[in-house]
Motif scaffolding. Sequence first.
Motif, PDB file in Angstrom:
ATOM      1  N   GLU A  19      37.183  24.597  31.913  1.00 49.32           N
ATOM      2  CA  GLU A  19      38.078  25.410  31.559  1.00 49.32           C
ATOM      3  C   GLU A  19      37.813  27.620  31.912  1.00 49.32           C
ATOM      4  N   THR A  20      36.609  27.342  31.731  1.00 50.88           N
ATOM      5  CA  THR A  20      35.703  28.288  31.728  1.00 50.88           C
ATOM      6  C   THR A  20      35.797  28.525  33.073  1.00 50.88           C
ATOM      7  N   ILE A  21      35.895  28.081  34.216  1.00 58.80           N
ATOM      8  CA  ILE A  21      36.201  28.165  35.531  1.00 58.80           C
ATOM      9  C   ILE A  21      37.288  27.910  36.233  1.00 58.80           C
ATOM     10  N   GLY A  22      38.302  27.088  36.037  1.00 55.57           N
ATOM     11  CA  GLY A  22      39.571  26.736  36.187  1.00 55.57           C
ATOM     12  C   GLY A  22      40.189  26.986  35.658  1.00 55.57           C
ATOM     13  N   GLY A  23      40.073  27.815  34.595  1.00 49.31           N
ATOM     14  CA  GLY A  23      41.277  28.071  32.937  1.00 49.31           C
ATOM     15  C   GLY A  23      42.226  26.780  32.442  1.00 49.31           C
ATOM     16  N   ARG A  24      41.503  26.033  32.981  1.00 49.12           N
ATOM     17  CA  ARG A  24      42.258  24.737  32.725  1.00 49.12           C
ATOM     18  C   ARG A  24      41.431  23.381  33.032  1.00 49.12           C
ATOM     19  N   ALA A  25      41.502  22.311  31.436  1.00 41.25           N
ATOM     20  CA  ALA A  25      40.622  21.009  31.919  1.00 41.25           C
ATOM     21  C   ALA A  25      41.423  20.540  32.830  1.00 41.25           C
ATOM     22  N   ILE A  26      42.546  20.072  32.720  1.00 37.01           N
ATOM     23  CA  ILE A  26      43.577  18.922  33.425  1.00 37.01           C
ATOM     24  C   ILE A  26      44.545  19.857  34.448  1.00 37.01           C
ATOM     25  N   HIS A  27      44.192  19.837  35.958  1.00 37.77           N
ATOM     26  CA  HIS A  27      45.189  20.757  36.346  1.00 37.77           C
ATOM     27  C   HIS A  27      44.515  22.012  36.356  1.00 37.77           C
ATOM     28  N   PRO A  28      43.497  22.432  36.467  1.00 39.50           N
ATOM     29  CA  PRO A  28      43.242  23.793  36.648  1.00 39.50           C
ATOM     30  C   PRO A  28      43.845  24.373  37.351  1.00 39.50           C
ATOM     31  N   VAL A  29      44.036  25.827  36.779  1.00 36.72           N
ATOM     32  CA  VAL A  29      45.147  26.956  37.513  1.00 36.72           C
ATOM     33  C   VAL A  29      44.238  27.599  38.363  1.00 36.72           C
ATOM     34  N   ASN A  30      43.171  27.826  38.407  1.00 40.66           N
ATOM     35  CA  ASN A  30      42.729  29.180  38.853  1.00 40.66           C
ATOM     36  C   ASN A  30      41.551  28.532  39.752  1.00 40.66           C
ATOM     37  N   VAL A  31      42.041  27.521  40.868  1.00 42.58           N
ATOM     38  CA  VAL A  31      41.970  27.191  42.294  1.00 42.58           C
ATOM     39  C   VAL A  31      42.404  27.913  43.004  1.00 42.58           C
ATOM     40  N   ARG A  32      42.146  28.483  44.109  1.00 38.13           N
ATOM     41  CA  ARG A  32      43.225  28.437  45.540  1.00 38.13           C
ATOM     42  C   ARG A  32      42.357  28.451  46.563  1.00 38.13           C
ATOM     43  N   VAL A  33      43.684  27.819  47.892  1.00 37.65           N
ATOM     44  CA  VAL A  33      42.695  27.982  48.933  1.00 37.65           C
ATOM     45  C   VAL A  33      41.689  28.925  49.215  1.00 37.65           C
ATOM     46  N   GLY A  34      40.527  29.170  49.736  1.00 41.38           N
ATOM     47  CA  GLY A  34      39.572  30.364  50.203  1.00 41.38           C
ATOM     48  C   GLY A  34      39.269  30.943  48.537  1.00 41.38           C
ATOM     49  N   GLY A  35      39.284  29.706  47.480  1.00 40.96           N
ATOM     50  CA  GLY A  35      38.189  29.858  46.726  1.00 40.96           C
ATOM     51  C   GLY A  35      38.967  30.130  45.249  1.00 40.96           C
ATOM     52  N   PHE A  36      39.288  31.044  44.617  1.00 46.95           N
ATOM     53  CA  PHE A  36      39.415  31.351  42.880  1.00 46.95           C
ATOM     54  C   PHE A  36      40.247  32.240  42.923  1.00 46.95           C
ATOM     55  N   TYR A  37      41.724  32.502  41.985  1.00 50.28           N
ATOM     56  CA  TYR A  37      42.094  33.731  42.018  1.00 50.28           C
ATOM     57  C   TYR A  37      41.062  34.424  41.072  1.00 50.28           C
ATOM     58  N   SER A  38      40.267  34.353  39.900  1.00 53.69           N
ATOM     59  CA  SER A  38      39.265  35.255  39.254  1.00 53.69           C
ATOM     60  C   SER A  38      38.177  34.544  38.904  1.00 53.69           C
ATOM     61  N   LEU A  39      36.921  35.500  39.773  1.00 49.70           N
ATOM     62  CA  LEU A  39      35.800  34.684  38.836  1.00 49.70           C
ATOM     63  C   LEU A  39      35.172  34.684  37.923  1.00 49.70           C
ATOM     64  N   PRO A  40      34.180  34.405  36.629  1.00 53.50           N
ATOM     65  CA  PRO A  40      33.872  34.840  35.439  1.00 53.50           C
ATOM     66  C   PRO A  40      32.782  35.310  36.349  1.00 53.50           C
TER      67      PRO A  40
END
Lengths: 250, 430
Positions: free
Chosen positions: B152-173
């Motif tokens: 949840e901290t890195i991915g924004g959600r435990a099931i089907h994380p919302v923060n992952v994108r091609v090339g990296g992440f939408y935002s990083l902690p």
Amino acid sequence: MTTPTLAVWKFASCDGCQLSLLDCEDELLELAGKVRIAHFLEASGTVVPGPYDVSLVEGSITTPADLRRIREVRAASKVLVTIGACATAGGVQALRNFADVREFASIVYAHPEYIDTLATSTPVAAHVRVDHELHGCPIDRGQLLGTITALLAGRAPDLPDTSVCTDCKRRGLTCLLVADGTPCLGPVTRAGCGALCPGVHRGCFGCFGPMAKPNTPVLIPLLRSRGMSEADVDRVFSTFTVTETRREEP
Amino acid sequence: MSHRSRQLKVSSLARVEGEGALRVQIADGRVERAELNIYEPPRFFEAFLRGRAHTEPPDITARICGICPVAYQTSACNAIEDACGVTLDPGIAEARRLLYCGEWISSHALHIYLLHAPDFLGHPDAISLATRHRDVVERGLALKKAGNTLLETIGGRAIHPVNVRVGGFYSLPTRADLRPLDETLRRALDDALATVRWTAGFEFPDVELDHDLLAASEPGRYAIADGSLHTASGLAFTPQEFPDHVVETHVPHSTALHASLGGHRYLTGPLARYTLNSAQLSETARQAAAEAGLGPACRNPFRSILVRGVEIVYAIEEALRIIEAWERPPRAFVEVPPRAGTGHGISEAPRGTLYHRYELGADGLVRTATIVPPTSQNQAAIEADLRRVVEDHLDLGDAELTTLAERTIRNYDPCISCAAHFLDITWEGR
Ligand code: SF4
Ligand code: SF4
């Protein structure tokens, strides 16, 4: 009083929504003390025959056998709650409804003749009466617990019909669409996730499906002015809840 | 000549993910056929990925499996970044590995405590287990929660994380965002070590299997989110060469395809990773393994529960190491402009190597997609085990033999959604 029974059923799906129940790590054992888990194959080999007080149904109807099975589940359940985009809207696998399923089968399988499937992936409510629906791909764990608790207390669950924007405002997040020019489906998407995507600086892509009265015609020009092409707009409305969003299209 | 006829049926295999059935045919004291039928309804991902933008496969393929979505997201990103000729900044790659550690912790803890351990202790499920050993089940749930908190901290959600994108992440902690994880993970490390000690006390049937093994490898560290491939038979190849070595065929009794490696069966997953890469585990993980009686290799599928525990120890330490050194990278993602080409990506899902291939058009749209999940790679090996275990125990009564057959399947944590909530065992004797 006898302990109420809870059953969990799976149709075509990824298991993510029923996993949300096991993801209630802090509440699972307490819940297990209040209900009798009578059928939940992902978690237990014990199967108690129905009728069941509450059935949670995950997944969409995609095979002739499942079409028969969902009727049996309905007949055995006092309250039937569908959980997730697959069960409430047909899920991502409903993309086949707009294509030729035989062609799909021939792309994935060398021997499509071994595959017994329906041409469509349909929500549970298309076949049997559904008492409550939890939206989302996946559902929100808090909403799931709230719903089970309400049903055990004999109340109707309190489920939102507003938009993700309300969640976003409640969290005090800056509006991506207005402040950053990031395309976002929040204004037309059903609330419930707690505005997860805006929270990580991503536009909502609609995984909770359309809200009760979505004003899509107003949003589409905004999305285009934020840089989405017509094809991008088409695709974002045609993914996880394609059957609902296609129906809502102007 | 004996013509003993045995007909056993189990209409539901529980504590697995997805829907499948199992058919064993015994004739004259020999197993004639052992088939794992996967009848999970087909969902046609590879078909409807065609025509989608190159940015979409991570979110779409995550929906193949709610238990290992990060694996799908990672293999998809790796493949598309390969097609577009993009390399991640080191800090972004570390964040991807950190997120993946969360999935290993959470998924392995789920399997050990909620799906697998009840088999060793004679309980139908973890809830029943909790009536006798509440503290143990609570420990398992806490461990799983630690993994989910990381997700949840890195991915924004435990099931089907919302923060992952091609090339990296939408935002990083930031460092400050990660600080609370430190304490959670340190407690989880104690729980993970206790898990290995606890499962080391179980009784394991004595079997040694001779399948070939396949796992990713990376120089200098236990491979998780990337790498090239190597096998116990001595092959080494890149993700780009995967299709030259692994061939999938469609068999009538399953909606999952069967894979083979150079024409023979093989195994991927915890046993393969451990046997091929155990030298790269952390000191603490290696020590925990040694104390649990594991040598540098493990080919007993019933001991996979121990290996999963050791991998949790490793994943937690690895997460702690990444967090400790964390400096938020200047950007959260690398731009991935589309170009025409084909890309291949692998990563180590908790259940084994997950391969994706995409062919992109110059417009960035997916032309074709191929996904080879661990369960279809393992299916032939699982069937071979089933045959072997049944053959070795024909003296057992029907009920016991059925239970043993189910346990044989659960050793692999087969993900039937990616390939069984439903294992219908039919014994046909003659
Ligand atoms: S709705 Fe989404 S999360 Fe739930 S089962 Fe379907 S694909 Fe999985
Ligand atoms: S913000 Fe939108 S896409 Fe993101 S989780 Fe919520 S409903 Fe789903």
